[in-house]
Design a protein around this motif. Sequence first.
Motif, short mmCIF file in Angstrom:
data_model
loop_
_atom_site.label_atom_id
_atom_site.label_comp_id
_atom_site.label_asym_id
_atom_site.label_seq_id
_atom_site.Cartn_x
_atom_site.Cartn_y
_atom_site.Cartn_z
N PHE A 20 37.51 47.92 31.37
CA PHE A 20 37.66 46.47 31.25
C PHE A 20 37.38 45.78 32.59
CE2 PHE A 20 40.76 47.65 27.71
CZ PHE A 20 39.80 47.47 26.72
N GLN A 21 37.80 46.42 33.70
CA GLN A 21 37.50 45.86 35.02
C GLN A 21 36.00 45.83 35.28
OE1 GLN A 21 40.06 48.30 37.61
NE2 GLN A 21 41.06 46.42 38.23
N LYS A 22 35.31 46.84 34.80
CA LYS A 22 33.86 46.89 34.96
C LYS A 22 33.22 45.67 34.29
CE LYS A 22 29.83 49.77 33.88
NZ LYS A 22 29.36 51.06 33.32
N GLN A 23 33.71 45.31 33.11
CA GLN A 23 33.18 44.13 32.42
C GLN A 23 33.55 42.84 33.14
OE1 GLN A 23 34.85 45.09 28.41
NE2 GLN A 23 32.73 44.89 27.72
N LEU A 24 34.81 42.76 33.59
CA LEU A 24 35.28 41.54 34.25
C LEU A 24 34.58 41.32 35.58
CD1 LEU A 24 37.36 39.22 33.97
CD2 LEU A 24 38.99 40.65 35.21
N SER A 25 34.23 42.40 36.28
CA SER A 25 33.63 42.28 37.61
C SER A 25 32.24 41.67 37.58
CB SER A 25 33.58 43.66 38.29
OG SER A 25 32.72 44.53 37.59
N LEU A 35 43.49 41.11 41.12
CA LEU A 35 44.63 40.31 40.67
C LEU A 35 44.83 40.45 39.17
CD1 LEU A 35 46.86 38.21 41.09
CD2 LEU A 35 45.11 36.42 40.90
N ALA A 36 43.73 40.61 38.41
CA ALA A 36 43.86 40.76 36.96
C ALA A 36 44.73 41.96 36.57
CB ALA A 36 42.47 40.90 36.33
N ARG A 37 44.80 42.96 37.46
CA ARG A 37 45.66 44.12 37.20
C ARG A 37 47.13 43.73 37.16
NH1 ARG A 37 44.29 48.72 41.48
NH2 ARG A 37 46.14 49.55 40.41
N PHE A 38 47.51 42.68 37.89
CA PHE A 38 48.92 42.38 38.08
C PHE A 38 49.39 41.08 37.40
CE2 PHE A 38 47.36 44.28 42.17
CZ PHE A 38 47.83 45.56 41.92
N LYS A 218 41.10 36.71 27.56
CA LYS A 218 41.19 37.95 26.79
C LYS A 218 40.96 39.18 27.66
CE LYS A 218 39.32 40.27 22.69
NZ LYS A 218 38.33 40.18 21.58
N LEU A 219 39.89 39.15 28.46
CA LEU A 219 39.57 40.29 29.31
C LEU A 219 40.61 40.47 30.41
CD1 LEU A 219 37.39 42.38 29.22
CD2 LEU A 219 35.97 40.95 30.70
N THR A 220 41.10 39.36 30.96
CA THR A 220 42.15 39.42 31.98
C THR A 220 43.42 40.05 31.41
OG1 THR A 220 41.27 37.45 33.08
CG2 THR A 220 43.54 38.07 33.60
N LEU A 221 43.76 39.67 30.19
CA LEU A 221 44.95 40.22 29.54
C LEU A 221 44.79 41.72 29.27
CD1 LEU A 221 47.74 39.71 28.27
CD2 LEU A 221 46.57 39.20 26.12
N LEU A 222 43.59 42.13 28.82
CA LEU A 222 43.35 43.55 28.55
C LEU A 222 43.49 44.38 29.83
CD1 LEU A 222 40.33 43.38 26.08
CD2 LEU A 222 42.62 44.25 25.57
N VAL A 223 42.97 43.87 30.94
CA VAL A 223 43.10 44.57 32.22
C VAL A 223 44.57 44.71 32.60
CG1 VAL A 223 42.63 44.46 34.70
CG2 VAL A 223 40.82 43.92 33.07
#
Length: 290
Positions: A20-25, A35-38, A218-223
């Motif tokens: 998911f981070q790969k997509q968000l990046s 930050l999306a991790r936390f 959505k992607l931030t929440l998934l991360v």
Amino acid sequence: MLWIPFTLLAAFMQAWRNAFQKQLSKDVSVAGVTLARFIWASPLAALYLTGLYHWQPVALPQFNGKFALFIVGAALAQILATALMVKLFKLRNYAIGAGLAKSEAILAAVLGVAFFSESLSWLGWIGVLLGAAAVFLLSGASFRQLSWPVMLLGLSSGLAFALTSLWVRQASLVLGLPFPHGAAWVLLVVILLQSLLLLTYLAWRDRHTLVALWQRPKLTLLVSVTSCIGSIGWFTAMSLESVALVKTLGQIEVLFMLLISAFFFKEKLQKADHGGLALIVLAAIAVMWA
């Protein structure tokens, strides 16, 4: 043996978090992806801790200076380790550096035995060494390709990750709470501190990144969700067993990542990956028997 399912859960969730981070990046800066991790993990960690107290009420922790030092050290070391990994992205031989960063398990074993009163059996050491060889093979590296900048950055990142894990374990032990409440408290405090530090930095230096995260809920929440569940697994496992064994078994994450790459991103696996995966399986068997 409860540390084994918790480690497998952590590795599986971390593999999805990386996907998911790969997509968000693609659309958000490195600091924003970190930050999306936390950002949503803090309330999730608080809910998890509250649920534990409803399930099994225990005494509230008595925080002290030692606990604070371990928490601050773990939070800053993890941020430093992530920053060093980001630096590796800018180098030509990123895969080699990333493979060296996975030296976390063997560095945790050496530091744990030397400074944290941990011990490993001969079978445990074999598992750790097999795991280190496996991740180096999977990085596609050879010793002729190594350069001093890549080596130093990769090993420094691995060292920072190892210290993070060791200090997290020590913080859990210092609290003296029953399983799994101590690990849950450490998880919540570490995530809150990291969230505060990153939010303050981005609000001061890069507000556009905060807007970009807000526009991708959505992607931030998934991360955040996969990161939080993964951290629950890591922190709980490390409160039960040696960091070196947990991190060596956790290298099974590479298998999960390759499967996600093949089935989710439709990327083809390389034939060279098979030998590294076989070593990871052998390392996992060794540390579980240890």
